[in-house]
Motif scaffolding. Structure first.
Motif: not given
Length: 544
Positions: A457, A459, A467, A469, A471, A473-474
């Motif tokens: 990730h 961020t 966190l 998958r 999100d 950010s993934f």
């Protein structure tokens, strides 16, 4: 059993059949049964008997024969380095058949895990599985035979299939007669996940697949086959020459299934201590590395499932090809296979993008929907294309974190970009409208990493919560199915979908350990093992 063609006497040489590689593809006749889920397949004793018979007969053939089990596995990959544990497969074949040394090695190690573009992965493995299945069918004696697919998605199918995990067919461990040894067994697999027989441990196996390892949601959800970069799209792309990049389906579930089935084999190799004395060391199982994976009989039914997932995607509404390679890429003939008569086949890539044109059927496919068709490629357009070299997109390093990091399997590991990395990012001079950003992670020791996965990730600051998958950010998962000899360093690139993240005050990379197996019965995640050893993290700029 009838075995057709030039090899009916029990094994000819590849030299006698491959001088002119001109045979065409022979689609399956309509009488061939659809591929069905493995859990249904094994309920019919005659089908399971046919599978065992076909594998056993292929294993009897001379290894230099293109129809043999060894030769077919070597088409995918074979380890030719005498210092590597996987060399034993080649050594055993050579000891049995000196003709192995005379085989033109252009027929071996063709799978796209050895440096080719990620876009080759799906069509190559469809081609390989199709031709292998036709050869296996010939050896079963059943002209209607089709491979099953290991349907590991449903939770009821997470246990390793027993048909492949028992060694003695009659259940008697003391009966080691050749006809009683299961030809589908492979000793070089993860012990606690795949073994059904042990004199001291009842109720084997003890582990099963987790939700994370079979997850194919991102692959099925994407609308495009070819991504703008090699790690996007269900099928990847042709943007770089980095063997560490993967398309979405290759990344999950393909890679991690390979890793967990192969697993770590305790004491399977010989190493040396600090004084130079020989000691037993752990080693990866056959399925865990590209050069040896094809020798495991579970390999083909894993790949028929990958083909099934691709086939499902291809008939879903709204799917499109995405960033389509040029016409010449589809017309290239980089691969060599063999038909059931031992004739060499060298057909264009485009021949393997429609499973129905090959006569491949799946029991539960929607026949009312048509697979996504390839565009037509006029001959003039193919001639005008400039070739492979011009397809590679220029990539340059922008900033690097050189610190060595160990990401443990018990909790998340977060690395905040230091000030020198941020300064390098902000002083970099390139036009972001013309470039995309990638995150490159360099890793060592993958030959010893246990069956624990890691999600990556990115961020805007060090994360405080869980966190997932889903999100934004993934970025993806660390690819565990790579050839990491001894302590070789490998690098993997991930596309940064939102490049403004690196402009924040303290961007951070987080490695989230993911249990790929869990205890049967309790569902307790298996997160035991060594850390992920990261040697550097870099931000790259790549041409759009």
């Amino acid at each position: 059993m009838k075995v057709a063609g030039a090899f009916a006497a029990g094994g000819g040489s590849v030299r006698s059949v491959a001088a002119a590689c001109t045979a065409g593809i022979t689609p399956n006749p309509s009488s061939v049964m659809p591929r069905m889920p493995l859990e249904e397949f094994v309920e019919t004793a005659s089908l399971l008997d046919s599978l065992r018979r076909g594998v056993r007969e292929m294993k009897k053939r001379k290894p230099s024969d293109p129809l043999s089990w060894f030769f077919q596995a070597a088409i995918h990959g074979v380890q030719l380095d005498p210092t590597d544990l996987g060399y034993k497969y080649y050594k055993a074949a050579l000891d049995q058949d000196p003709g192995v040394a005379q085989v033109d090695q252009k027929y071996w190690k063709q799978c796209p895990h050895f440096g080719q573009h990620s876009a080759d992965f799906l069509p190559w493995h469809r081609a390989y599985t199709f031709h292998f299945e036709q050869i296996l069918r010939e050896h079963t004696g059943d002209s209607n035979f089709s491979l099953p697919y290991w349907n590991y998605g449903p939770r009821t199918n997470r246990k390793f299939p027993k048909a492949f995990g028992v060694q003695h067919l009659d259940g008697n461990p003391g009966n080691d007669a050749d006809e009683n040894i299961n030809p589908l067994i492979m000793k070089e697999r993860d012990f606690y996940l795949t073994y059904y027989e042990h004199p001291l441990i009842p109720n084997m196996p003890l582990l099963e697949l987790s939700d994370a390892v079979v997850d194919n949601t991102s692959a099925l959800a994407t609308d495009i086959f070819f991504g703008t970069t090699e790690d996007t799209g269900i099928g990847g792309g042709i943007a770089d020459n980095n063997p560490g990049t993967r398309g979405l389906l290759e990344s999950r579930p393909h890679d991690n299934i390979h890793r967990v089935v192969g697993g770590i084999i305790p004491g399977a190799a010989v190493g040396h201590d600090q004084n130079g004395h020989e000691i037993e060391v752990d080693a990866l199982g056959a399925m865990a590395q590209p050069p040896t994976a094809g020798f495991d009989p579970i390999f083909p039914v894993h790949h028929t499932n990958i083909d099934w997932i691709w086939s499902q995607w291809s008939v879903m509404p709204g799917k499109k090809w995405g960033t389509l390679p040029d016409a010449s890429w589809f017309m290239e003939r980089p691969w060599f296979f063999f038909d059931a008569k031992g004739n060499c086949i060298n057909e264009p890539r485009k021949s393997y993008f429609d499973h129905r044109a090959l006569g491949v059927k799946f029991k539960y496919e929607d026949l009312s929907s048509m697979p996504l068709p390839l565009p037509s490629f006029p001959a003039a357009l193919v001639v005008a294309d400039s070739g492979t070299a011009s397809r590679i997109k220029s990539t340059q390093a922008v900033a690097t974190l050189d610190s060595r990091i160990e990401a443990g399997s018990a909790q998340n590991t977060t690395i905040v970009f230091p000030s020198r990395t941020l300064d390098a990012l902000r002083s970099a001079s390139f036009d972001r409208s013309q470039k995309r950003l990638l995150l490159r992670i360099s890793i060592t020791g993958l030959n010893r990493l246990p069956i624990v996965g890691f999600d990556v990730h990115l961020t805007r600051a060090a994360p405080s919560g869980e966190l997932k998958r889903t999100d934004p950010s993934f970025l993806g998962s660390v690819h565990l199915f790579v050839h990491a000899h001894h302590d070789d360093e490998v690098f993997q690139d991930f596309t940064i979908q939102d490049p403004t993240v690196v402009d924040s005050a303290s961007p951070a990379v987080t490695f989230v350990p993911v249990a790929l197996t869990q205890s049967i019965g309790t569902g307790r995640p298996n997160l035991q093992g060594s850390p992920l050893r990261i040697t550097s993290i870099s931000v790259l700029a790549q041409d759009r």
